[in-house]
Design a protein around this motif. Structure first.
Motif, PDB file in Angstrom:
ATOM      1  N   GLU A 344       0.836  -1.217   0.000  1.00 51.44           N
ATOM      2  CA  GLU A 344       0.000   0.000   0.000  1.00 51.44           C
ATOM      3  C   GLU A 344       0.867   1.262   0.000  1.00 51.44           C
ATOM      4  O   GLU A 344       0.578   2.224  -0.713  1.00 51.44           O
ATOM      5  N   ALA A 345       1.929   1.240   0.827  1.00 54.94           N
ATOM      6  CA  ALA A 345       2.812   2.415   0.900  1.00 54.94           C
ATOM      7  C   ALA A 345       3.578   2.611  -0.409  1.00 54.94           C
ATOM      8  O   ALA A 345       3.746   3.743  -0.889  1.00 54.94           O
ATOM      9  N   ASN A 346       4.033   1.499  -1.016  1.00 57.34           N
ATOM     10  CA  ASN A 346       4.718   1.585  -2.319  1.00 57.34           C
ATOM     11  C   ASN A 346       3.796   2.190  -3.370  1.00 57.34           C
ATOM     12  O   ASN A 346       4.198   3.055  -4.165  1.00 57.34           O
ATOM     13  N   SER A 347       2.548   1.741  -3.361  1.00 56.31           N
ATOM     14  CA  SER A 347       1.561   2.238  -4.316  1.00 56.31           C
ATOM     15  C   SER A 347       1.262   3.722  -4.079  1.00 56.31           C
ATOM     16  O   SER A 347       1.102   4.500  -5.030  1.00 56.31           O
ATOM     17  N   ALA A 348       1.211   4.117  -2.804  1.00 49.97           N
ATOM     18  CA  ALA A 348       0.944   5.523  -2.474  1.00 49.97           C
ATOM     19  C   ALA A 348       2.072   6.421  -2.974  1.00 49.97           C
ATOM     20  O   ALA A 348       1.829   7.494  -3.539  1.00 49.97           O
ATOM     21  N   LEU A 349       3.321   5.978  -2.799  1.00 52.02           N
ATOM     22  CA  LEU A 349       4.465   6.781  -3.275  1.00 52.02           C
ATOM     23  C   LEU A 349       4.425   6.911  -4.789  1.00 52.02           C
ATOM     24  O   LEU A 349       4.605   8.011  -5.334  1.00 52.02           O
ATOM     25  N   GLY A 400       2.630  14.093   0.678  1.00 50.03           N
ATOM     26  CA  GLY A 400       2.102  12.733   0.536  1.00 50.03           C
ATOM     27  C   GLY A 400       3.205  11.736   0.183  1.00 50.03           C
ATOM     28  O   GLY A 400       3.223  10.604   0.693  1.00 50.03           O
ATOM     29  N   ALA A 401       4.138  12.152  -0.693  1.00 53.82           N
ATOM     30  CA  ALA A 401       5.268  11.286  -1.071  1.00 53.82           C
ATOM     31  C   ALA A 401       6.170  11.031   0.136  1.00 53.82           C
ATOM     32  O   ALA A 401       6.619   9.906   0.367  1.00 53.82           O
ATOM     33  N   ARG A 402       6.408  12.083   0.943  1.00 54.50           N
ATOM     34  CA  ARG A 402       7.238  11.926   2.147  1.00 54.50           C
ATOM     35  C   ARG A 402       6.577  10.969   3.144  1.00 54.50           C
ATOM     36  O   ARG A 402       7.235  10.094   3.715  1.00 54.50           O
ATOM     37  N   ASP A 403       5.279  11.140   3.342  1.00 54.85           N
ATOM     38  CA  ASP A 403       4.556  10.254   4.269  1.00 54.85           C
ATOM     39  C   ASP A 403       4.667   8.798   3.818  1.00 54.85           C
ATOM     40  O   ASP A 403       4.845   7.890   4.635  1.00 54.85           O
ATOM     41  N   ALA A 404       4.585   8.583   2.494  1.00 49.41           N
ATOM     42  CA  ALA A 404       4.646   7.217   1.947  1.00 49.41           C
ATOM     43  C   ALA A 404       6.024   6.600   2.183  1.00 49.41           C
ATOM     44  O   ALA A 404       6.124   5.435   2.581  1.00 49.41           O
ATOM     45  N   ILE A 405       7.096   7.370   1.970  1.00 48.26           N
ATOM     46  CA  ILE A 405       8.445   6.793   2.158  1.00 48.26           C
ATOM     47  C   ILE A 405       8.695   6.514   3.640  1.00 48.26           C
ATOM     48  O   ILE A 405       9.360   5.531   3.999  1.00 48.26           O
ATOM     49  N   LEU A 406       8.144   7.343   4.520  1.00 45.83           N
ATOM     50  CA  LEU A 406       8.304   7.093   5.959  1.00 45.83           C
ATOM     51  C   LEU A 406       7.604   5.793   6.369  1.00 45.83           C
ATOM     52  O   LEU A 406       8.120   5.022   7.175  1.00 45.83           O
ATOM     53  N   GLU A 407       6.426   5.549   5.772  1.00 48.73           N
ATOM     54  CA  GLU A 407       5.701   4.309   6.046  1.00 48.73           C
ATOM     55  C   GLU A 407       6.466   3.103   5.476  1.00 48.73           C
ATOM     56  O   GLU A 407       6.559   2.041   6.120  1.00 48.73           O
ATOM     57  N   ILE A 408       7.018   3.256   4.270  1.00 50.82           N
ATOM     58  CA  ILE A 408       7.817   2.185   3.659  1.00 50.82           C
ATOM     59  C   ILE A 408       9.001   1.841   4.567  1.00 50.82           C
ATOM     60  O   ILE A 408       9.268   0.672   4.861  1.00 50.82           O
ATOM     61  N   ARG A 409       9.690   2.868   5.031  1.00 50.49           N
ATOM     62  CA  ARG A 409      10.857   2.654   5.897  1.00 50.49           C
ATOM     63  C   ARG A 409      10.458   1.953   7.199  1.00 50.49           C
ATOM     64  O   ARG A 409      11.148   1.047   7.670  1.00 50.49           O
ATOM     65  N   LEU A 410       9.330   2.368   7.771  1.00 50.55           N
ATOM     66  CA  LEU A 410       8.865   1.761   9.022  1.00 50.55           C
ATOM     67  C   LEU A 410       8.592   0.267   8.825  1.00 50.55           C
ATOM     68  O   LEU A 410       9.047  -0.567   9.615  1.00 50.55           O
ATOM     69  N   GLN A 411       7.866  -0.075   7.758  1.00 55.61           N
ATOM     70  CA  GLN A 411       7.522  -1.475   7.504  1.00 55.61           C
ATOM     71  C   GLN A 411       8.767  -2.304   7.177  1.00 55.61           C
ATOM     72  O   GLN A 411       8.879  -3.461   7.596  1.00 55.61           O
ATOM     73  N   MET A 412       9.707  -1.715   6.446  1.00 52.38           N
ATOM     74  CA  MET A 412      10.957  -2.427   6.112  1.00 52.38           C
ATOM     75  C   MET A 412      11.772  -2.684   7.382  1.00 52.38           C
ATOM     76  O   MET A 412      12.347  -3.766   7.551  1.00 52.38           O
TER      77      MET A 412
END
Length: 510
Positions: A344-349, A400-412
């Motif tokens: 979901e985060a990848n798709s959002a970015l 929105g792009a920043r929020d998505a990368i932060l979520e990606i980093r958290l999940q990784m």
């Protein structure tokens, strides 16, 4: 007549681990770091009586390793054999040669073309491979020369610098080359460049010329599709496993959104390893159901890709992938939840970056103004730079792009902790947080499978030079790599001459 082809290295911005399984997508950016393959005849002509010969000569030269390997190729079986048992192997180039020559044999059925192919093969194949400095780590040399950790120091090294060797072994022989890499996919770019150069030289394809513009028509070319299929096959067989293939796809087509092919498409190629004749296998490979998906994607305008080398040692991608798969099997519920959140985060970015590209297209001047204003501020000040609704839409997409990368980093990070591997190690977390707090930085993360190899950032407007200076003070060497959306192409002239000028121009950072 020599043929020179080049293929780019890659940065997997999103899709680490998920890209291994369909239908998960990854965003992969191709770069200006390129691998070159030069193919020319060994002999000027062929003696009339030599048409009955069953073998031909193949020579592989790698100037950066000060290495030359001689082979004999069976014209019946299309397989390579070392002339000397002391010669080391380059399985990626060897498979690329065998698969490319087999492809030419299978595709060129017209008698005149067949005769020309036979003549070209009997003249021998002289292959030279060269990788841009960006594929390899020269951090040790820069520190040994007591130069600052800056892109300018990297640019001062000669193009195609030699790659350092280990110390001599106890028997006085050189050990295996110690090649510290930067994670740009050198084996995929090298395999693709060799396949492309050989297929062009043997008259099978007509490749696009090197150009700074990429369009959808180039990406959909049948000739590029053939290069892709042969390069994927050769690369997988050389690796000994069927990978996701995003690195080869980026080397062929350039920056893209990628979904992997079904591994079964290469089952016949894997059978060839067990002894099935390559001539029979190659038709299956070419006609196979290659169901990968690629759609054009590149960074929005006025954004710059930066790569940094922290100098904390490399990571083993295969062992990290193995650990994640083991975790998935042991905890299917938690792992599927993490993967869903990551997808979901990848798709959002991806969605926010595509939106930014559309906003740039519809109102360029307003977009340019907002990006340039934001480039000299930290993200919490960006909304103040939007003076009208259109500018506000641009800033909202940036946030929105920043929020998505932060979520990606958290999940990784959470996935790494659960699997017991350092996907985003603590040292990288501190570095990435510091980078994302700098003026004009949109994104920062660990590319691909993560680990200690490298970090990437995407900067706005002219802020990249400030970021590289800040990185230098933190002990991070910023590489000369930038996004270049073009895939494999034909080059005019010797890259060893042209690279000198491009290395000098590459050091200019806004």
């Amino acid at each position: 007549m020599a043929v020179v082809a080049s293929a780019p290295g890659k940065v997997l911005m999103t899709g680490g681990y998920l890209i291994l399984e369909r239908p998960n997508a990854g965003l992969v950016l191709s770069t200006n770091a390129r691998f070159y393959a030069i193919v020319k005849p060994i002999y000027e002509d062929v003696e009339p009586e030599s048409w009955a010969w069953a073998w031909t000569d193949v020579k592989l030269t790698s100037p950066q390793l000060s290495r030359e390997i001689a082979y004999k190729m069976s014209l019946k079986h299309l397989t390579l054999q070392h002339v000397s048992s002391r010669d080391s192997s380059n399985p990626f180039v060897e498979q690329a040669v065998q698969y490319s020559v087999a492809t030419a044999n299978a595709i060129l059925v017209d008698k005149n073309k067949k005769d020309l192919l036979h003549k070209l093969l009997l003249q021998g194949l002289d292959i030279t491979i060269l990788g841009c400095n960006d594929f390899y780590s020269y951090r040790n040399q820069i520190e040994a020369y007591k130069l600052p950790l800056t892109p300018e120091s990297l640019a001062s090294l000669p193009p195609f610098s030699s790659i350092t060797f280990n110390a001599e072994g106890s028997d006085g022989a050189k050990c295996k080359p110690e090649v510290a890499k930067t994670g740009l996919g050198s084996s995929a770019a090298m395999t693709t460049a060799v396949v492309a150069a050989l297929l062009q030289y043997l008259g099978v394809v007509d490749l696009p010329l090197s150009t700074k513009t990429v369009n959808q028509q180039t990406i959909d070319s049948k000739d590029l599709d053939l290069v892709h299929v042969i390069a994927q096959s050769a690369h997988c067989i050389a690796q000994g496993k069927v990978g996701s293939g995003f690195d080869v796809s980026a080397a062929v087509y350039g920056s893209q959104r990628y979904v992997r092919f079904s591994p079964g498409v290469l089952s016949s190629a894997q059978e060839a390893v067990k002894g099935n004749p390559l001539k029979e296998v190659i038709t299956d490979v070419i006609k196979g159901k290659w169901d990968h998906e690629k759609t054009h994607f590149c960074l929005p305008p006025l954004m710059t890709l930066l790569l940094g080398e922290p100098g904390t040692g490399g990571s083993s991608t295969p062992s990290m992938v193995g650990a994640v798969k083991k975790w998935q099997a042991s905890d299917p519920q938690k792992s599927s939840y993490t993967w869903r959140r990551l997808a979901e985060a990848n798709s959002a970015l991806e969605g926010q970056l595509k939106l930014l590209s559309k906003l740039a297209e519809s109102q360029w001047e307003a977009y340019k103004c907002v990006i340039n204003n934001c480039s000299s501020h930290r993200c919490e000040q960006w909304m103040k730079q939007a003076t009208e609704p259109y500018g506000e839409a641009v800033v909202k997409a940036l946030i929105g792009a920043r929020d998505a990368i932060l979520e990606i980093r958290l999940q990784m990070r959470q996935m790494g902790e659960a699997a017991g591997i350092p996907i985003e190690p603590e040292s990288q977390t501190q570095l990435l947080d510091a980078t994302m707090n700098m003026e004009g930085v949109l994104l920062a993360g660990v590319p691909g499978a993560g680990g200690f190899d490298a970090i990437f950032a995407v900067t706005l407007g002219g802020s990249s030079s400030k970021v590289t200076k800040a990185w230098s003070s933190l002990g991070v060497l910023a590489l000369l790599v930038r996004e270049d959306p073009q895939g494999v192409c034909l080059e005019i002239g010797d890259p060893q001459a042209s690279e000198i000028s491009s290395a000098i121009s590459a050091v200019h950072i806004e």
